[in-house]
Design a protein around this motif. Sequence first.
Motif, short mmCIF file in Angstrom:
data_model
loop_
_atom_site.label_atom_id
_atom_site.label_comp_id
_atom_site.label_asym_id
_atom_site.label_seq_id
_atom_site.Cartn_x
_atom_site.Cartn_y
_atom_site.Cartn_z
N ASP A 157 1.00 -1.08 -0.11
CA ASP A 157 0.10 0.00 -0.01
C ASP A 157 1.03 1.13 -0.06
N SER A 158 0.63 2.21 -0.92
CA SER A 158 1.43 3.51 -0.91
C SER A 158 2.81 3.38 -1.20
N VAL A 159 3.21 2.44 -1.97
CA VAL A 159 4.55 2.03 -2.14
C VAL A 159 5.32 3.32 -2.57
N ALA A 160 4.68 4.15 -3.59
CA ALA A 160 5.60 5.17 -4.05
C ALA A 160 5.71 6.27 -2.82
N GLU A 161 4.88 6.33 -1.88
CA GLU A 161 4.98 7.40 -0.97
C GLU A 161 5.83 6.81 0.26
N HIS A 162 6.02 5.66 0.42
CA HIS A 162 7.29 5.21 1.37
C HIS A 162 8.35 5.03 0.80
N ILE A 163 8.71 4.97 -0.53
CA ILE A 163 9.96 5.23 -1.03
C ILE A 163 10.27 6.67 -1.25
N THR A 164 9.39 7.48 -1.39
CA THR A 164 9.57 9.09 -1.37
C THR A 164 10.23 9.19 0.22
N ASN A 165 9.59 8.77 1.22
CA ASN A 165 9.90 9.06 2.59
C ASN A 165 11.29 8.24 2.90
N VAL A 166 11.72 7.29 2.36
CA VAL A 166 12.98 6.81 2.62
C VAL A 166 13.99 7.48 1.81
N ARG A 167 13.83 8.16 0.61
CA ARG A 167 14.80 8.96 0.20
C ARG A 167 14.84 10.35 0.99
N THR A 168 13.90 10.68 1.52
CA THR A 168 13.98 12.15 2.21
C THR A 168 14.45 11.65 3.51
N TRP A 169 14.52 10.84 4.12
CA TRP A 169 15.29 10.42 5.20
C TRP A 169 16.84 10.17 4.88
N VAL A 170 17.20 9.67 3.87
CA VAL A 170 18.59 9.45 3.35
C VAL A 170 19.12 10.82 2.87
N SER A 171 18.56 11.42 2.15
CA SER A 171 18.91 12.75 1.90
C SER A 171 19.05 13.70 2.94
N SER A 172 18.27 13.77 4.14
CA SER A 172 18.41 14.30 5.15
C SER A 172 19.70 14.13 5.85
N ALA A 173 20.25 12.71 5.71
CA ALA A 173 21.46 12.21 6.51
C ALA A 173 22.62 12.91 5.60
N LEU A 174 22.47 12.78 4.34
CA LEU A 174 23.49 13.28 3.42
C LEU A 174 23.86 14.88 3.77
N THR A 175 22.66 15.54 3.88
CA THR A 175 22.90 16.83 4.45
C THR A 175 23.81 17.17 5.52
N ASP A 176 23.31 16.40 6.65
CA ASP A 176 23.80 16.47 7.94
C ASP A 176 25.41 16.41 7.71
N GLU A 177 25.77 15.13 7.09
CA GLU A 177 27.07 14.69 6.92
C GLU A 177 27.86 16.15 6.19
N GLY A 178 27.07 16.58 5.10
CA GLY A 178 27.64 17.91 4.51
C GLY A 178 27.89 19.18 5.34
N THR A 179 26.84 19.11 6.35
CA THR A 179 27.02 20.25 7.32
C THR A 179 28.25 20.28 8.25
N CYS A 180 28.52 18.84 8.66
CA CYS A 180 29.61 18.52 9.69
C CYS A 180 30.96 19.21 9.21
#
Length: 205
Positions: free
Chosen positions: A142-165
């Motif tokens: 159910d709502s596979v596309a939505e879940h994939i979008t959420n996963v990408r958002t979490w991982v993108s946020s992690a990448l941003t935090d690493e760059g901020t460091c």
Amino acid sequence: MSQFIFSLTLVFLGFLASTNIQKTAATPPSYSQNHKTFVKTACNSTTYPDKCYKSLSSYSSTIKSNPIKLCTTALSVNVKFAKEATSVVSKLLRSSQKTLAGRRNKMLPETLILKDCLEEMKDTIVELRQAITEMKTLHDGDSVAEHITNVRTWVSSALTDEGTCTDGFEEVKVNKKTKKKVTKVVDELARTTSNSLALITNLRF
């Protein structure tokens, strides 16, 4: 004469059997090879394919040819890299704080930056774990596309935090050795995170 031919035939058959046994023993399991090929092919689409394959090939028997398992495994490996980076930054921060002993009302610039970096690393771990949790919901259908979008958002946020460091160490003059150690470990983490994001982006349903 017939006895000689019979004996020669037996020797020839024995030779063939021996050759077949050697070939069988030397041939690797096809399934294992196929699974590694799957991982390698998937890694070829990432930013750092060699690093991707090196970190995931040993898990090929678990991943098999399942793209969801591939992404989940990549994220789990990602968390390990994040923990290692967090440990390095944490040790450097403790060392910097010891240097401050006896210096009242004086804070070294690198201490503040290390504190900020440590928080970014902790956030990265949380975000990657959230991504793993979200990945598990893909099996529900159910709502596979939505879940994939959420996963990408979490991982993108992690990448941003690493760059901020690492950006913090470029903005303020700090101890060169400290900067080198942090940059090295966080850059390694960022490459791993970038690969995870690429694998997730390539998911197709």
